[in-house]
Design a protein around this motif. Structure first.
Motif, PDB file in Angstrom:
ATOM      1  N   VAL A  44     -49.130  60.650  75.791  1.00 13.06           N
ATOM      2  CA  VAL A  44     -49.058  61.287  76.255  1.00 13.06           C
ATOM      3  C   VAL A  44     -47.897  62.000  74.911  1.00 13.06           C
ATOM      4  O   VAL A  44     -47.410  61.356  74.081  1.00 13.06           O
ATOM      5  CB  VAL A  44     -47.384  61.207  77.335  1.00 13.06           C
ATOM      6  CG1 VAL A  44     -46.724  62.971  77.259  1.00 13.06           C
ATOM      7  CG2 VAL A  44     -48.670  60.953  78.359  1.00 13.06           C
ATOM      8  N   ASP A  45     -48.059  63.212  74.286  1.00  7.78           N
ATOM      9  CA  ASP A  45     -47.853  63.559  73.568  1.00  7.78           C
ATOM     10  C   ASP A  45     -46.199  63.946  72.827  1.00  7.78           C
ATOM     11  O   ASP A  45     -45.629  64.778  74.460  1.00  7.78           O
ATOM     12  CB  ASP A  45     -48.574  65.100  72.326  1.00  7.78           C
ATOM     13  CG  ASP A  45     -47.676  65.697  71.730  1.00  7.78           C
ATOM     14  OD1 ASP A  45     -46.898  64.888  69.819  1.00  7.78           O
ATOM     15  OD2 ASP A  45     -47.787  66.710  70.785  1.00  7.78           O
ATOM     16  N   THR A  46     -45.155  63.333  73.002  1.00  7.25           N
ATOM     17  CA  THR A  46     -44.338  63.711  73.586  1.00  7.25           C
ATOM     18  C   THR A  46     -43.216  64.066  71.487  1.00  7.25           C
ATOM     19  O   THR A  46     -41.912  64.204  71.836  1.00  7.25           O
ATOM     20  CB  THR A  46     -43.053  62.599  73.496  1.00  7.25           C
ATOM     21  OG1 THR A  46     -43.555  61.569  72.730  1.00  7.25           O
ATOM     22  CG2 THR A  46     -43.513  61.822  75.246  1.00  7.25           C
ATOM     23  N   GLU A  47     -44.307  64.760  70.864  1.00  9.38           N
ATOM     24  CA  GLU A  47     -43.297  64.733  69.373  1.00  9.38           C
ATOM     25  C   GLU A  47     -42.024  66.340  69.999  1.00  9.38           C
ATOM     26  O   GLU A  47     -41.232  65.760  69.092  1.00  9.38           O
ATOM     27  CB  GLU A  47     -44.489  65.086  68.474  1.00  9.38           C
ATOM     28  CG  GLU A  47     -44.281  65.449  67.007  1.00  9.38           C
ATOM     29  CD  GLU A  47     -43.902  64.864  66.740  1.00  9.38           C
ATOM     30  OE1 GLU A  47     -43.439  64.330  65.346  1.00  9.38           O
ATOM     31  OE2 GLU A  47     -44.586  63.291  66.615  1.00  9.38           O
ATOM     32  N   PRO A  51     -35.430  63.944  73.836  1.00 12.21           N
ATOM     33  CA  PRO A  51     -34.565  63.541  74.486  1.00 12.21           C
ATOM     34  C   PRO A  51     -33.671  63.901  75.680  1.00 12.21           C
ATOM     35  O   PRO A  51     -32.519  64.569  75.792  1.00 12.21           O
ATOM     36  CB  PRO A  51     -34.190  62.431  73.919  1.00 12.21           C
ATOM     37  CG  PRO A  51     -33.931  62.891  72.393  1.00 12.21           C
ATOM     38  CD  PRO A  51     -34.743  64.694  72.129  1.00 12.21           C
ATOM     39  N   LEU A  52     -33.987  63.192  77.006  1.00  9.57           N
ATOM     40  CA  LEU A  52     -33.198  62.844  78.214  1.00  9.57           C
ATOM     41  C   LEU A  52     -32.330  62.239  78.696  1.00  9.57           C
ATOM     42  O   LEU A  52     -33.155  61.010  78.672  1.00  9.57           O
ATOM     43  CB  LEU A  52     -34.153  64.234  79.823  1.00  9.57           C
ATOM     44  CG  LEU A  52     -35.144  65.373  79.228  1.00  9.57           C
ATOM     45  CD1 LEU A  52     -35.999  65.686  80.717  1.00  9.57           C
ATOM     46  CD2 LEU A  52     -34.000  66.094  79.402  1.00  9.57           C
ATOM     47  N   GLU A  53     -31.202  63.177  79.368  1.00  8.89           N
ATOM     48  CA  GLU A  53     -30.096  61.548  80.001  1.00  8.89           C
ATOM     49  C   GLU A  53     -30.811  61.089  80.637  1.00  8.89           C
ATOM     50  O   GLU A  53     -31.269  60.172  81.538  1.00  8.89           O
ATOM     51  CB  GLU A  53     -28.501  62.032  79.974  1.00  8.89           C
ATOM     52  CG  GLU A  53     -28.093  60.705  79.962  1.00  8.89           C
ATOM     53  CD  GLU A  53     -26.756  61.478  79.731  1.00  8.89           C
ATOM     54  OE1 GLU A  53     -25.884  61.769  80.832  1.00  8.89           O
ATOM     55  OE2 GLU A  53     -26.437  61.489  79.031  1.00  8.89           O
ATOM     56  N   HIS A  54     -31.026  62.388  82.210  1.00 10.27           N
ATOM     57  CA  HIS A  54     -32.101  62.058  83.531  1.00 10.27           C
ATOM     58  C   HIS A  54     -33.281  62.827  83.834  1.00 10.27           C
ATOM     59  O   HIS A  54     -33.220  64.012  82.703  1.00 10.27           O
ATOM     60  CB  HIS A  54     -30.846  62.799  84.320  1.00 10.27           C
ATOM     61  CG  HIS A  54     -30.277  62.079  84.012  1.00 10.27           C
ATOM     62  ND1 HIS A  54     -29.881  60.723  85.121  1.00 10.27           N
ATOM     63  CD2 HIS A  54     -28.340  61.860  83.852  1.00 10.27           C
ATOM     64  CE1 HIS A  54     -28.550  60.084  84.955  1.00 10.27           C
ATOM     65  NE2 HIS A  54     -26.989  60.796  84.428  1.00 10.27           N
ATOM     66  N   VAL A  55     -33.820  62.147  84.130  1.00  8.99           N
ATOM     67  CA  VAL A  55     -35.382  63.206  84.100  1.00  8.99           C
ATOM     68  C   VAL A  55     -34.963  64.873  84.708  1.00  8.99           C
ATOM     69  O   VAL A  55     -35.439  65.395  84.225  1.00  8.99           O
ATOM     70  CB  VAL A  55     -36.144  62.483  84.912  1.00  8.99           C
ATOM     71  CG1 VAL A  55     -37.188  63.250  85.507  1.00  8.99           C
ATOM     72  CG2 VAL A  55     -36.456  61.011  84.693  1.00  8.99           C
ATOM     73  N   ILE A  56     -34.369  64.363  86.196  1.00  9.69           N
ATOM     74  CA  ILE A  56     -33.512  66.488  86.455  1.00  9.69           C
ATOM     75  C   ILE A  56     -32.466  66.510  85.803  1.00  9.69           C
ATOM     76  O   ILE A  56     -31.586  65.236  85.708  1.00  9.69           O
ATOM     77  CB  ILE A  56     -34.108  66.497  87.687  1.00  9.69           C
ATOM     78  CG1 ILE A  56     -32.735  65.507  88.875  1.00  9.69           C
ATOM     79  CG2 ILE A  56     -35.561  66.431  88.179  1.00  9.69           C
ATOM     80  CD1 ILE A  56     -33.206  65.428  90.143  1.00  9.69           C
ATOM     81  N   GLU A  57     -32.235  67.814  86.006  1.00 10.31           N
ATOM     82  CA  GLU A  57     -30.728  68.256  85.925  1.00 10.31           C
ATOM     83  C   GLU A  57     -29.841  67.397  86.916  1.00 10.31           C
ATOM     84  O   GLU A  57     -30.007  67.618  88.067  1.00 10.31           O
ATOM     85  CB  GLU A  57     -30.755  69.387  85.605  1.00 10.31           C
ATOM     86  CG  GLU A  57     -31.461  70.058  84.032  1.00 10.31           C
ATOM     87  CD  GLU A  57     -31.128  69.442  82.667  1.00 10.31           C
ATOM     88  OE1 GLU A  57     -29.473  69.116  82.691  1.00 10.31           O
ATOM     89  OE2 GLU A  57     -31.426  69.453  81.754  1.00 10.31           O
ATOM     90  N   LEU A  58     -28.717  67.295  86.115  1.00 10.45           N
ATOM     91  CA  LEU A  58     -27.462  66.217  87.163  1.00 10.45           C
ATOM     92  C   LEU A  58     -26.688  67.081  87.208  1.00 10.45           C
ATOM     93  O   LEU A  58     -26.179  67.320  86.009  1.00 10.45           O
ATOM     94  CB  LEU A  58     -27.434  65.135  87.503  1.00 10.45           C
ATOM     95  CG  LEU A  58     -28.665  64.478  87.657  1.00 10.45           C
ATOM     96  CD1 LEU A  58     -28.256  62.687  87.832  1.00 10.45           C
ATOM     97  CD2 LEU A  58     -29.174  65.187  89.071  1.00 10.45           C
ATOM     98  N   GLU A  59     -25.768  67.402  87.810  1.00 11.69           N
ATOM     99  CA  GLU A  59     -24.445  67.885  87.418  1.00 11.69           C
ATOM    100  C   GLU A  59     -23.457  67.016  88.937  1.00 11.69           C
ATOM    101  O   GLU A  59     -23.828  66.397  90.073  1.00 11.69           O
ATOM    102  CB  GLU A  59     -23.871  69.592  88.904  1.00 11.69           C
ATOM    103  CG  GLU A  59     -24.606  70.131  88.119  1.00 11.69           C
ATOM    104  CD  GLU A  59     -25.146  71.669  89.167  1.00 11.69           C
ATOM    105  OE1 GLU A  59     -23.682  72.103  89.335  1.00 11.69           O
ATOM    106  OE2 GLU A  59     -25.581  72.842  88.522  1.00 11.69           O
TER     107      GLU A  59
END
Length: 95
Positions: A44-47, A51-59
């Motif tokens: 998978v091209d991730t160029e 970067p994420l702390e979590h896969v989904i946005e969390l509140e």
């Protein structure tokens, strides 16, 4: 890279696990499936992906951490099933 039955037995030995022959074969297949999926992910091209702390946005679902007056000693002991003037009484656990 692929995992062999010898590799599974070696890892089981490190973890002090005793595996049957059927379990060795099952773990070998499972580990090779995991490694195959990791190879697929490497393609998978991730160029341009941030970067994420979590896969989904969390509140934060937690309340704000605010300092409040502590609970009065008498109030803390008021609902205790058994208490003396200063402490909670609990059943003896250790002989």
């Amino acid at each position: 890279m692929s995992v062999t039955e010898k590799d599974v037995r070696y890892m089981a030995g490190l973890a002090r696990l005793q595996l049957s022959e059927e379990e060795v074969k099952t773990f070998k297949e499972d580990m090779n499936d995991i490694l195959g999926y990791m190879d697929l992910l490497e393609e998978v091209d991730t160029e341009n992906v941030e970067p994420l702390e979590h896969v989904i946005e969390l509140e934060s679902r937690l309340r704000k951490d605010e300092a409040k007056e502590p609970l009065a000693h008498e109030d803390a002991l008021k609902n205790a099933p058994d208490a003396d003037s200063d402490y909670f009484r609990v059943p003896k656990v250790i002989e």
